[in-house]
Design a protein around this motif. Sequence first.
Motif, PDB file in Angstrom:
ATOM      1  N   UNK A   1       3.834  -0.061  -2.427  1.00 45.85           N
ATOM      2  CA  UNK A   1       4.286   0.761  -1.302  1.00 45.85           C
ATOM      3  C   UNK A   1       3.289   0.643  -0.154  1.00 45.85           C
ATOM      4  N   UNK A   2       3.818   0.739   1.040  1.00 47.76           N
ATOM      5  CA  UNK A   2       2.963   0.663   2.209  1.00 47.76           C
ATOM      6  C   UNK A   2       3.642   1.370   3.366  1.00 47.76           C
ATOM      7  N   UNK A   3       2.848   2.044   4.184  1.00 50.78           N
ATOM      8  CA  UNK A   3       3.408   2.701   5.371  1.00 50.78           C
ATOM      9  C   UNK A   3       2.280   3.046   6.334  1.00 50.78           C
ATOM     10  N   UNK A   4       2.650   3.298   7.591  1.00 48.44           N
ATOM     11  CA  UNK A   4       1.732   3.770   8.627  1.00 48.44           C
ATOM     12  C   UNK A   4       2.135   5.187   9.034  1.00 48.44           C
ATOM     13  N   UNK A   5       1.128   5.979   9.365  1.00 46.65           N
ATOM     14  CA  UNK A   5       1.409   7.372   9.709  1.00 46.65           C
ATOM     15  C   UNK A   5       0.277   7.903  10.587  1.00 46.65           C
ATOM     16  N   UNK A   6       0.573   8.904  11.386  1.00 48.23           N
ATOM     17  CA  UNK A   6      -0.448   9.554  12.207  1.00 48.23           C
ATOM     18  C   UNK A   6      -1.363  10.389  11.314  1.00 48.23           C
ATOM     19  N   UNK A   7      -2.670  10.249  11.500  1.00 48.61           N
ATOM     20  CA  UNK A   7      -3.608  11.037  10.690  1.00 48.61           C
ATOM     21  C   UNK A   7      -3.440  12.535  10.947  1.00 48.61           C
ATOM     22  N   UNK A   8      -3.099  12.896  12.189  1.00 49.45           N
ATOM     23  CA  UNK A   8      -2.914  14.307  12.513  1.00 49.45           C
ATOM     24  C   UNK A   8      -1.697  14.875  11.781  1.00 49.45           C
ATOM     25  N   UNK A  60       6.023   5.159   9.625  1.00 45.76           N
ATOM     26  CA  UNK A  60       6.442   3.926  10.313  1.00 45.76           C
ATOM     27  C   UNK A  60       6.208   2.715   9.413  1.00 45.76           C
ATOM     28  N   UNK A  61       7.026   1.709   9.615  1.00 43.64           N
ATOM     29  CA  UNK A  61       6.906   0.437   8.905  1.00 43.64           C
ATOM     30  C   UNK A  61       6.766   0.604   7.386  1.00 43.64           C
ATOM     31  N   UNK A  62       7.668   1.370   6.773  1.00 43.17           N
ATOM     32  CA  UNK A  62       7.566   1.548   5.324  1.00 43.17           C
ATOM     33  C   UNK A  62       7.957   0.279   4.575  1.00 43.17           C
ATOM     34  N   UNK A  63       7.269   0.033   3.471  1.00 43.35           N
ATOM     35  CA  UNK A  63       7.600  -1.080   2.585  1.00 43.35           C
ATOM     36  C   UNK A  63       7.646  -0.550   1.161  1.00 43.35           C
ATOM     37  N   UNK A  64       8.791  -0.714   0.512  1.00 48.15           N
ATOM     38  CA  UNK A  64       8.944  -0.257  -0.848  1.00 48.15           C
ATOM     39  C   UNK A  64       9.155   1.255  -0.930  1.00 48.15           C
ATOM     40  N   UNK A  65       9.215   1.750  -2.151  1.00 50.68           N
ATOM     41  CA  UNK A  65       9.362   3.184  -2.404  1.00 50.68           C
ATOM     42  C   UNK A  65       8.743   3.486  -3.757  1.00 50.68           C
ATOM     43  N   UNK A  66       8.501   4.766  -4.002  1.00 49.94           N
ATOM     44  CA  UNK A  66       7.913   5.159  -5.281  1.00 49.94           C
ATOM     45  C   UNK A  66       7.197   6.478  -5.147  1.00 49.94           C
ATOM     46  N   UNK A  88      -3.154   3.358   8.080  1.00 53.93           N
ATOM     47  CA  UNK A  88      -2.304   2.529   7.225  1.00 53.93           C
ATOM     48  C   UNK A  88      -2.603   2.878   5.777  1.00 53.93           C
ATOM     49  N   UNK A  89      -1.557   3.134   4.990  1.00 57.83           N
ATOM     50  CA  UNK A  89      -1.710   3.476   3.578  1.00 57.83           C
ATOM     51  C   UNK A  89      -1.039   2.383   2.754  1.00 57.83           C
ATOM     52  N   UNK A  90      -1.818   1.768   1.872  1.00 57.83           N
ATOM     53  CA  UNK A  90      -1.328   0.677   1.028  1.00 57.83           C
ATOM     54  C   UNK A  90      -1.555   1.073  -0.425  1.00 57.83           C
ATOM     55  N   UNK A  91      -0.478   1.126  -1.217  1.00 63.56           N
ATOM     56  CA  UNK A  91      -0.550   1.586  -2.600  1.00 63.56           C
ATOM     57  C   UNK A  91      -0.124   0.454  -3.526  1.00 63.56           C
ATOM     58  N   UNK A  92      -0.992   0.117  -4.465  1.00 61.44           N
ATOM     59  CA  UNK A  92      -0.668  -0.882  -5.476  1.00 61.44           C
ATOM     60  C   UNK A  92       0.202  -0.224  -6.543  1.00 61.44           C
ATOM     61  N   UNK A  97      -3.852   2.033  -7.131  1.00 63.66           N
ATOM     62  CA  UNK A  97      -4.990   2.095  -6.228  1.00 63.66           C
ATOM     63  C   UNK A  97      -4.466   2.285  -4.803  1.00 63.66           C
ATOM     64  N   UNK A  98      -5.097   3.202  -4.065  1.00 60.83           N
ATOM     65  CA  UNK A  98      -4.655   3.554  -2.712  1.00 60.83           C
ATOM     66  C   UNK A  98      -5.725   3.122  -1.722  1.00 60.83           C
ATOM     67  N   UNK A  99      -5.305   2.375  -0.717  1.00 56.76           N
ATOM     68  CA  UNK A  99      -6.205   1.943   0.354  1.00 56.76           C
ATOM     69  C   UNK A  99      -5.754   2.621   1.647  1.00 56.76           C
ATOM     70  N   UNK A 100      -6.657   3.411   2.219  1.00 59.78           N
ATOM     71  CA  UNK A 100      -6.358   4.102   3.481  1.00 59.78           C
ATOM     72  C   UNK A 100      -7.263   3.518   4.544  1.00 59.78           C
ATOM     73  N   UNK A 101      -6.639   2.949   5.580  1.00 60.41           N
ATOM     74  CA  UNK A 101      -7.395   2.211   6.585  1.00 60.41           C
ATOM     75  C   UNK A 101      -7.039   2.701   7.980  1.00 60.41           C
TER      76      UNK A 101
END
Length: 376
Positions: A1-8, A60-66, A88-92, A97-101
Amino acid sequence: MKFNVSSKALYAATSAVSKVINSKNALAILDNFMLVLEGDELRITGSDSENALTARIKVAEPEGSGRLCLGARRLVELLKEMPDQGVSVDINDDTLEVQLTYAAGHYSFVGISADQYPQFKAAPTDAEPISFSIATEQLITGLDNTMFAVSTDEYRMIMQGVYLDIQPESVTYVATDTRKLVRYIDRRTAPGVTGSCIIPVKPATVIKNVFAKDESLNITMTSRSATVESENFTFQCTFLNGNYPDYNRVIPRNNSLVLTVDRVALLNAVRRVGIFVELDGGLEKFRITPECILLKSNDPNLCTSAREQVPCSFTGQELTIGFSANFLVEILNTLRGNDVIVNLGDAGRPGMFRPGEEPDNTELVMLLMPMTVGEF
C-alpha cells in the motif's frame, strides 16, 4: 500500500482518535491505531474495547488497499512535531514495515496485523434502534451543563454518567451525585423519537472534543449503545446499564423565597471566603437579607476565619443556610449570564439555581443540598 497525505490532516485525525485510547490497556493491541486504506479514503480507528472512534480522511495517489495496526502514541507525537507539508506513506504488505517520508526526513515503523484488532460489537438488545439528528452545539451545551454533577462514587455506577431523556419534542439532560443535581431541558431539539440512555463521562468528553466543529450529528441508538456520525468521524459508544433515579421527584416545587444576585460577584466572594473553610467539611455559611448576603467561613483548628458581603435582592426577611463552597463554585462557574436566581425554602431544603436569562425553549435548574449550620 502507498499513499500521500497532508501531515496536518493526518495529525488532526490521529490526535482526535487517540482521545478514545486508554493510557493503559488490558490488551496490548489497543495501544495501536487500526489503519484501513480503501480507494482514496484512509480510515483510522482507536478503541478501548467499550468505545471506538473512526476518522476518515482523503489521500492522494493511493496504490493498493489493506489494513494494519500502528502504535498510536509514537505516530501522534511524530506528526505533532512535523511541519505542515505533504508526507508519503509506503507500507510493505508482507512485512508490514511502514516508511513515512517528507522533504526533510524519513521514519520507519513496524506494524501489526489488523486481524488481532478487536471489532466493536454493540450489546444485544431486543428493541429496535432509533435514529435522529441533532445540532452539535445543542448536544454539547447539554453535556457542558450537566457533566460536572456526575457522581464519582464507584458504588453508584448508574450515576457515573449523563442521563438523556429523549422525547419527540425535546431532550432532557440530567446528572446527579445525590448532593447536587442538574436538569437541562432543550426544546429547540425535536428528535421525533422516544428513548433514553446514560452516557458515561469518557464518551461524553469524546463527543465534546471531537465533534465540536460539526454542525449536526446523526445518532443511531439502542438501549445499550449508540453510533454517532458526522462527515469525518464515526463514534461507537457503550452506555451504562440500569434504571436512572426519578430526578423530578427531588426538585422542590414550593421554594417560594427568591434570591437574585450578580453571578460573578457571588462567585468571586465564594471563592475568597472558601479559602478559609474547614478542609474536611467545606461549609460556607450564608446569612441572606433583603439587601445583601453575608458570607462567612472559619476553621477552628487553624484559628482562621473570613467574612464578606455581596449586594442582592431577596423576597424573604432573613435566612441562614450553608452550602459546600466547592460545589457552589462549580454551579456558579457552569451557569452563564450576569445574574443568578436562587429559589429557597428553608435551611433544610435544597437551593434551586437558575440563570437570570436563558435561551428560548431551554430550561436549566441546578439543585444543591444544604449543609447543617450551627452558629453563624
